[in-house]
Motif scaffolding. Structure first.
Motif, PDB file in Angstrom:
ATOM      1  N   THR A  99       0.800  -1.275   0.096  1.00  0.00           N
ATOM      2  CA  THR A  99       0.025   0.036  -0.079  1.00  0.00           C
ATOM      3  C   THR A  99       0.984   1.281   0.217  1.00  0.00           C
ATOM      4  O   THR A  99       0.541   2.394  -0.517  1.00  0.00           O
ATOM      5  N   ASN A 100       2.165   1.321   0.508  1.00  0.00           N
ATOM      6  CA  ASN A 100       3.087   2.242   0.340  1.00  0.00           C
ATOM      7  C   ASN A 100       3.289   2.432  -1.088  1.00  0.00           C
ATOM      8  O   ASN A 100       3.040   3.714  -1.615  1.00  0.00           O
ATOM      9  N   THR A 103       0.194   4.339  -2.533  1.00  0.00           N
ATOM     10  CA  THR A 103       0.177   5.379  -2.230  1.00  0.00           C
ATOM     11  C   THR A 103       0.859   6.262  -3.014  1.00  0.00           C
ATOM     12  O   THR A 103       0.390   7.585  -3.522  1.00  0.00           O
ATOM     13  N   THR A 107      -0.176   9.319  -5.686  1.00  0.00           N
ATOM     14  CA  THR A 107       0.222  10.749  -5.369  1.00  0.00           C
ATOM     15  C   THR A 107       0.925  11.303  -6.811  1.00  0.00           C
ATOM     16  O   THR A 107       0.818  12.412  -7.024  1.00  0.00           O
ATOM     17  N   LEU A 118      -6.949  -0.190  -0.420  1.00  0.00           N
ATOM     18  CA  LEU A 118      -5.714  -0.331   0.540  1.00  0.00           C
ATOM     19  C   LEU A 118      -6.208  -1.282   1.590  1.00  0.00           C
ATOM     20  O   LEU A 118      -6.956  -1.098   2.324  1.00  0.00           O
ATOM     21  N   ALA A 126       3.143   7.473   4.883  1.00  0.00           N
ATOM     22  CA  ALA A 126       2.307   8.461   5.387  1.00  0.00           C
ATOM     23  C   ALA A 126       2.828   8.995   6.610  1.00  0.00           C
ATOM     24  O   ALA A 126       2.523  10.034   7.176  1.00  0.00           O
ATOM     25  N   THR A 213       4.159  13.533   0.934  1.00  0.00           N
ATOM     26  CA  THR A 213       3.105  12.398   0.729  1.00  0.00           C
ATOM     27  C   THR A 213       1.555  12.672   1.104  1.00  0.00           C
ATOM     28  O   THR A 213       0.302  12.768   0.614  1.00  0.00           O
ATOM     29  N   LEU A 217      -1.856  13.525  -0.542  1.00  0.00           N
ATOM     30  CA  LEU A 217      -3.153  12.699  -0.423  1.00  0.00           C
ATOM     31  C   LEU A 217      -4.240  13.561  -0.149  1.00  0.00           C
ATOM     32  O   LEU A 217      -5.489  13.239  -0.568  1.00  0.00           O
ATOM     33  N   VAL A 224     -11.526   6.071  -2.125  1.00  0.00           N
ATOM     34  CA  VAL A 224     -10.643   5.182  -1.490  1.00  0.00           C
ATOM     35  C   VAL A 224     -11.219   4.253  -0.452  1.00  0.00           C
ATOM     36  O   VAL A 224     -12.115   4.739   0.258  1.00  0.00           O
ATOM     37  N   PHE A 247      -7.170  11.162   3.254  1.00  0.00           N
ATOM     38  CA  PHE A 247      -7.904  11.265   1.790  1.00  0.00           C
ATOM     39  C   PHE A 247      -9.288  12.036   2.035  1.00  0.00           C
ATOM     40  O   PHE A 247     -10.030  11.960   3.052  1.00  0.00           O
TER      41      PHE A 247
END
Length: 279
Positions: A99-100, A103, A107, A118, A126, A213, A217, A224, A247
């Motif tokens: 998920t990193n 993400t 972005t 996710l 984050a 980041t 977001l 999401v 988000f």
């Protein structure tokens, strides 16, 4: 299986399950072959799953430059896959450490992401802190389990910086909603599926810029889904609540009695939630 070529000439593989509109799926680990995802508990009956083997894992080739395992550099591999599939916009699903990557991709290329799912997310990109007290509170939800005492003692050792191989093995039941034969086999396969060198580079210096980041977001407006496991020690619901707030258009769903791999704990509930979001 399908193959394509990354920006640096590395040959990458993806596995295709099911029919219908595609969903690109990114595995965690970090740097674990996508095989551990299976078909996500039967999600392939609703959508075509495109499971990427990240470089150096599964059927994908080992790159010449080991620094290319860094999470921010893997974004270009995801973009190469999108181009290979001929998709202008894609639904993107990722699990755990993956998920990193999802993400960072969202972005950098928000115009190419239609929906973002996710699953039991990591919070490294984050910059969210999960406190030891939160992990303890989550672990204590399992006090009735026969393995709890041994596992909890091992968890305390790990958090105290006294981690050993035996301690990490002892806490394994915490990652699953049920520590049954299926979970034990799933865990046993992990070492062969994971590239340790790549995992060490994944989050190395320069991989993440949490402040940038988090700012990006707030501008990511596509829908999401954050799916958390109620008893997930790695991605506990309080931290997932904090991540969701970053988000502008996100929903958090906490799957009851689920651990870090919710499709194994209750496939029906996992598929119902995820398929409804991706519909």
């Amino acid at each position: 299986m399908d193959f394509f070529t990354a920006y640096d000439g590395t040959k990458l593989a993806c596995h295709v399950f099911g029919d219908g509109p595609p969903v690109v799926c990114l595995p965690g680990g970090p740097m674990q072959a996508s095989a551990y995802l299976g078909d996500l508990g039967g999600l392939s009956t609703h959508r075509q799953l495109i499971m990427l083997d990240l470089r150096g894992t599964g059927q994908s080739a080992v790159p010449k430059d080991a620094a290319s395992y860094r999470c921010d550099r893997l974004v270009d591999d995801v973009e190469a896959l999108r181009e290979h599939l001929g998709l202008d916009r894609m639904d993107l699903l990722a699990h755990s450490a993956g998920t990193n990557l999802a993400t960072l991709y969202a972005t950098r290329h928000p115009e190419h992401v239609s929906k973002l799912a996710l699953i039991t997310p990591s919070v490294m990109a984050a910059g969210i802190t999960i406190t030891e007290d939160v992990r303890r509170e989550t672990a204590r939800l399992r006090e009735d389990e026969p393995w709890f005492s041994t596992a909890f003692a091992a968890l305390e050792a790990v958090m105290a910086g006294q981690a050993t191989g035996d301690a990490f093995q002892a806490i394994a039941p915490f990652w699953y909603g049920r520590w049954d034969e299926t979970a034990q086999a799933h865990k046993a396969a992990e070492d062969e599926q994971r590239n340790s060198e790549a995992a060490a580079a994944f989050g190395s210096e320069g991989a993440f810029d949490p402040e940038a980041t988090r700012a990006a977001l707030t501008r990511f407006t596509s829908p999401v889904l954050l799916l958390a496991g109620e008893v997930d020690l790695n991605s506990p619901p309080p931290a997932m609540t904090e991540l969701t707030r970053l988000f502008p258009n996100a929903d958090l769903v906490v799957q009851a009695r689920a651990g870090h791999f919710p499709w194994l704990d209750d496939a029906g509930q996992f598929v119902a939630t995820t398929a409804a979001f991706l519909r």
